[in-house]
Each structure stands twice: as C-alpha cells, then as structure tokens.
Design a protein around this motif. Structure first.
Motif, PDB file in Angstrom:
ATOM      1  N   ALA A  76      53.597  35.800  46.600  1.00  0.00           N
ATOM      2  CA  ALA A  76      52.333  36.443  46.237  1.00  0.00           C
ATOM      3  C   ALA A  76      51.167  35.456  46.317  1.00  0.00           C
ATOM      4  CB  ALA A  76      52.440  37.032  44.835  1.00  0.00           C
ATOM      5  N   HIS A 104      40.136  42.080  50.031  1.00  0.00           N
ATOM      6  CA  HIS A 104      39.511  42.261  48.716  1.00  0.00           C
ATOM      7  C   HIS A 104      40.507  42.891  47.744  1.00  0.00           C
ATOM      8  CE1 HIS A 104      35.099  42.248  50.309  1.00  0.00           C
ATOM      9  NE2 HIS A 104      35.539  41.028  50.044  1.00  0.00           N
ATOM     10  N   ALA A 105      41.300  43.819  48.241  1.00  0.00           N
ATOM     11  CA  ALA A 105      42.298  44.470  47.386  1.00  0.00           C
ATOM     12  C   ALA A 105      43.343  43.466  46.904  1.00  0.00           C
ATOM     13  CB  ALA A 105      42.964  45.620  48.143  1.00  0.00           C
ATOM     14  N   VAL A 106      43.720  42.520  47.756  1.00  0.00           N
ATOM     15  CA  VAL A 106      44.679  41.477  47.359  1.00  0.00           C
ATOM     16  C   VAL A 106      44.110  40.666  46.205  1.00  0.00           C
ATOM     17  CG1 VAL A 106      45.793  39.331  48.101  1.00  0.00           C
ATOM     18  CG2 VAL A 106      45.808  41.325  49.607  1.00  0.00           C
ATOM     19  N   ASN A 108      41.716  41.565  44.091  1.00  0.00           N
ATOM     20  CA  ASN A 108      41.531  42.398  42.905  1.00  0.00           C
ATOM     21  C   ASN A 108      42.847  42.665  42.176  1.00  0.00           C
ATOM     22  OD1 ASN A 108      38.757  42.609  43.253  1.00  0.00           O
ATOM     23  ND2 ASN A 108      38.894  44.468  44.494  1.00  0.00           N
ATOM     24  N   ARG A 109      43.922  42.893  42.929  1.00  0.00           N
ATOM     25  CA  ARG A 109      45.221  43.124  42.294  1.00  0.00           C
ATOM     26  C   ARG A 109      45.678  41.894  41.526  1.00  0.00           C
ATOM     27  NH1 ARG A 109      46.567  45.837  47.102  1.00  0.00           N
ATOM     28  NH2 ARG A 109      47.613  43.949  47.895  1.00  0.00           N
ATOM     29  N   ALA A 110      45.516  40.731  42.134  1.00  0.00           N
ATOM     30  CA  ALA A 110      45.942  39.500  41.462  1.00  0.00           C
ATOM     31  C   ALA A 110      45.081  39.229  40.228  1.00  0.00           C
ATOM     32  CB  ALA A 110      45.859  38.319  42.429  1.00  0.00           C
ATOM     33  N   ALA A 112      43.654  41.266  38.299  1.00  0.00           N
ATOM     34  CA  ALA A 112      43.848  42.242  37.217  1.00  0.00           C
ATOM     35  C   ALA A 112      44.901  41.793  36.206  1.00  0.00           C
ATOM     36  CB  ALA A 112      44.236  43.597  37.812  1.00  0.00           C
ATOM     37  N   ARG A 113      45.727  40.836  36.574  1.00  0.00           N
ATOM     38  CA  ARG A 113      46.749  40.319  35.671  1.00  0.00           C
ATOM     39  C   ARG A 113      46.163  39.282  34.731  1.00  0.00           C
ATOM     40  NH1 ARG A 113      50.881  43.955  36.226  1.00  0.00           N
ATOM     41  NH2 ARG A 113      51.359  44.300  38.432  1.00  0.00           N
ATOM     42  N   GLU A 135      52.468  34.579  38.341  1.00  0.00           N
ATOM     43  CA  GLU A 135      51.559  35.721  38.341  1.00  0.00           C
ATOM     44  C   GLU A 135      50.248  35.357  37.646  1.00  0.00           C
ATOM     45  OE1 GLU A 135      52.254  39.569  36.012  1.00  0.00           O
ATOM     46  OE2 GLU A 135      52.922  40.097  38.044  1.00  0.00           O
ATOM     47  N   SER A 139      46.438  35.051  39.237  1.00  0.00           N
ATOM     48  CA  SER A 139      45.276  35.660  38.609  1.00  0.00           C
ATOM     49  C   SER A 139      44.156  34.640  38.433  1.00  0.00           C
ATOM     50  CB  SER A 139      45.650  36.253  37.255  1.00  0.00           C
ATOM     51  OG  SER A 139      44.507  36.765  36.594  1.00  0.00           O
TER      52      SER A 139
END
Length: 204
Positions: A76, A104-106, A108-110, A112-113, A135, A139
């Motif tokens: 990841a 950008h989605a990659v 944002n997902r990271a 969010a943790r 994880e 982030s």
C-alpha cells in the motif's frame, strides 16, 4: 562533509558518490525509494524491513520496531508512492497527470485512516510515536502530501534542473530560486561544466 543530522536523506549517485538531498517535505523523501515506470529500477522497498530502514533515514527518524509493517501495508505504501510520483511530477512540469483522479483517490483513502501519533519525551524533545503500523504510516505520508499539494508551496514543487536527474523537491527558500536537488551533486556538476565551457570558449 555531509551533516547526518540535517533534514533530508543521504543518497548515493550511480557513481557511488554520497550526497545530501533535502526535498523539503516528508512525502517527497519517499520518492527516491523507487516508483512507477522507469523509476522501478531504483526500487529498494522489497521487504517490510526495507521500509523500516527508510523510516530511520527519513525526517521521522523512527527506530526499528516503532512501526509494524506487514507485506500488504508495504504494498500500500508503494502504491501511495507511485501515485505521489505522478502527481508531484505533473505539478512540477505543469502538465496533467494521466490518472490524476485515481491518484487523488489513493491519497484520500490512505489519509482517511488514523495517522502515527506523535509523542513528547520527558526532556521536551520529540519521541518516537506509540507503536503504530504501516497503515498509520501511509496515512501520515498521505496527509503530508495533501497538505503540500493543496498548500502555499504547491506551485514550488520542482524537478532538479540537471538533464539526467529527476529528483523532486519543494522550494521553500524565500527567493524561490532553488534549481538543484543538491548543490553537492547536480549544482557542482553544473558549475564544473560551465567552467569548462568558458575555458574552451576562451581558448578557441
């Protein structure tokens, strides 16, 4: 002489020369570990222990064991790094990234943790965070990247001015005139070439 305590990384040129590289942001310190496409040949993050080693070299300066990293979490972080390469290179070159929405989605997902939790030592200095995992590291890196890409220095993300160097950095200097990844390497090489050219012109 290289100051090992200065922010940034100590890198090695293809010829084996050590030089100091401060990209000006934590997230950009991740890029020299490898990347997408032609940068894959520089890959050094093969095992979780490789990422732990990078953590000790980065401006986080975390000791071994401070962050537990699984194989999936390593993958990841590498995916995050590759997205960051495309986004920052596109910003530096003033071009659109081919997969900018997906990248950008990659991020944002990271982001969010929960991130790594900073700590303060009894003597008032920074201490290693509470034991975290890969994880949380992802982030922390993603949040740093988002702050950079949406902040006041977003337009100061630069690519080294040398023709054969693709290191990226954020120019945080007041005049905003930084050209080189490192004066020890590319800056000095440019000076030597310029001096040689002037001598040849004078002798002609």
């Amino acid at each position: 002489m290289i100051d090992e305590r200065a922010p940034g990384l100590v890198l090695h040129s293809p010829g084996g020369t050590r030089f100091h590289f401060d990209p000006g942001a934590l997230c950009l310190e991740l890029l020299p570990t490898g990347g997408p496409g032609p940068y894959a040949r520089y890959e050094v993050l093969h095992r979780p222990s490789d990422l732990e080693h990078w953590l000790g070299q980065s401006r986080l300066g975390l000791p071994p064991g401070a962050v537990r990293i699984s194989d999936d979490q390593l993958a990841a972080v590498r995916t995050l790094r590759d997205a960051l390469w495309r986004l920052t290179a596109a910003r530096a070159r003033g071009t659109g990234a081919p997969a900018i929405t997906a990248d950008h989605a990659v991020l944002n997902r990271a982001a969010a943790r929960p991130p790594l939790v900073p700590q303060i030592a009894p003597d008032g200095t920074a201490a290693a965070p509470l034991p975290g995992d890969g994880e949380q590291l992802a982030s922390t890196l993603a949040r740093d990247a988002i702050t950079l890409l949406t902040g006041p220095h977003a337009d100061r993300i630069r690519e080294c001015g040398a023709d054969d160097c693709y290191l990226l950095f954020v120019d945080t200097s007041r005049p905003g005139r930084r050209r080189w990844c490192s004066m020890e390497r590319c800056g000095n090489r440019h000076k030597v070439r310029a001096l040689r050219a002037r001598r040849e012109q004078h002798e002609a």
